[in-house]
Design an enzyme around this catalytic site. Sequence first.
Site, PDB file in Angstrom:
ATOM      1  CG  ASP A 163      39.349  43.943  38.347  1.00 52.95           C
ATOM      2  OD1 ASP A 163      39.764  42.816  38.077  1.00 52.95           O
ATOM      3  OD2 ASP A 163      38.235  44.173  38.835  1.00 52.95           O
TER       4      ASP A 163
HETATM    5  C1  FRU Z   1      36.650  41.614  38.617  1.00 52.19           C
HETATM    6  C2  FRU Z   1      36.416  41.658  40.115  1.00 52.19           C
HETATM    7  C3  FRU Z   1      35.572  42.847  40.494  1.00 52.19           C
HETATM    8  C4  FRU Z   1      35.951  43.053  41.945  1.00 52.19           C
HETATM    9  C5  FRU Z   1      37.426  42.721  41.937  1.00 52.19           C
HETATM   10  C6  FRU Z   1      37.924  42.073  43.188  1.00 52.19           C
HETATM   11  O1  FRU Z   1      37.792  40.888  38.273  1.00 52.19           O
HETATM   12  O2  FRU Z   1      35.829  40.446  40.553  1.00 52.19           O
HETATM   13  O3  FRU Z   1      34.188  42.663  40.304  1.00 52.19           O
HETATM   14  O4  FRU Z   1      35.699  44.350  42.387  1.00 52.19           O
HETATM   15  O5  FRU Z   1      37.628  41.851  40.842  1.00 52.19           O
HETATM   16  O6  FRU Z   1      39.323  41.913  43.156  1.00 52.19           O
END
Ligand code: FRU
Length: 540
Positions: free
Chosen positions: A22
């Site tokens: 992300d």
């Molecule tokens: C989305 C996610 C979020 C989390 C992060 C962990 O891709 O699962 O919900 O905060 O990635 O890396």
Amino acid sequence: SIIDPLLRTGYHFQPRKNWINDPNAPLYYKGWYHLFYQYNPKGAVWGNIVWAHSVSRDLINWMALKPAIEPSIASDKYGCWSGSATMLPDGTPTIMYTGVNRPDVNYQVQNVAYPRNKSDPLLREWDKPSHNPIIVPKAGINATQFRDPTTAWRAGGHWRLLIGSVTGPAHGVAYVYRSRDFKRWTRVERPLHSAATGMWECPDFYPVEAAGRREGLDTSVSGRRARKYVLKNSLDLRRYDYYTVGTYDRRAERYVPDDPAGDERHLRYDYGNFYASKTFYDPAKRRRILWGWANESDTSADDVAKGWAGIQAIPRTVWLDPSGKQLLQWPIEEVEALRGKSVTVKHRVIKPGQHVEVTGLQTAQADVEVTFEVSSLAGAESLDPELAGDAQRLCGARGAAVEGGVGPFGLWVLASADRQERTAVFFRVFRPARGGDKPVVLMCTDPTKSSLNPNLYQPTFAGFVDTDISDGKISLRSLIDRSVVESFGAGGKTCILSRVYPSLATGKNARLYVFNGGKADVKVSRLTAWEMKKPLMNGA
Ligand code: FRU
């Protein structure tokens, strides 16, 4: 296997190596754009998550700094997960993020971090005050599904932010928390919104200007300018981002989508590989910019062999379509600075079954803009009522190789000279569905012939394009970058990002064609393709 270095993207955001997911806390500060992102410093698979940090003057050339946030306190010891930035009224950027504080289960709390030195435009050091964590999941909240705080917004002396979660059997939910001082946060009993979709990851919530106006709004803007809001959620179960357009009732702290069926219709930012996205307001150019993560579609073993996995899509400006019913998205204008040598084709008719190569430039790393004009809509296929509402299945059943009436027509990108390998980005026009009066336009990316390599995930991706094609005209733009094809239909009404891994059509061997697989002539009114230069990319 696919460790060909020619598949590494040239102008899409990537660190030098390892896993990314992300985008986090995008922000603009003292002349610099900042991007943080979920990063594994130890390898090309998910794990050991820290916040990597890069800075840029133009959102195109990037310089990598050391990670901004790493596990260091009890409330983030087992992971620094996604979050967002908020600008305080005195101009201080703050970061709010999810920390995992238990080794056995992914128990999630929310933390805050402040820049150590506000006079450093690069914001290199971040401090975590001792009052962390600032939000913990109280009784009634699923503590292992409670994450990804949004940018906070302020009105009437209160800050508010959202946290994504799931309640009951499978209701995605966005909880509202309020605070006066940014330290003590209390939950508003009723969530901002919820729907029967499964867990909501990475919520995003922001005001938009009146329909058709391209200018963006600061997240805290209120009053007449902020009549409409957008709520986006990332669906953990389906791995895509959907949004609704609606109104926000500040007093009740409730959001209501304009379309009562909005939570079932699943309008998406992108109908391809695009997840956990986040917007931010860019005060320098008064626009709202969308960042989104595109995962790989190869195997995890290939990722390990390549030494990297994941890219960020090209940042997109987002604004409300003149219809008011959806957003428009367009690659930020800065990307055009990478355009080099170009070739233009004008008034070229492509007969049924014909394809025409665009020659005279290299297209493994290119930007292509094209306007098509269909000679007649009379021969359009009729729409199977069973598939009428399901673009994805429709494209699966009528891929690029299935002859149609009006279309399929569009581009073959990253194609080999013998066209054994090719990725099709195309439109297909159907007669109006029952009860409708407008021809139905489908936009599709078909990567099923994109590579001779086995073991690749090659789903067709598709979305409907809510455009009036009665004059026969429709436009397409594709950003091609070695292992990614990012396409914008009808001026950004429908977008599709797809990852592909050609074995022949790499580097100088990648070709570009226009094709027409329908029964009606299609004219290329104008096509311009540019070679794209490589920007500075985190030292790679
Ligand atoms: C989305 C996610 C979020 C989390 C992060 C962990 O891709 O699962 O919900 O905060 O990635 O890396």
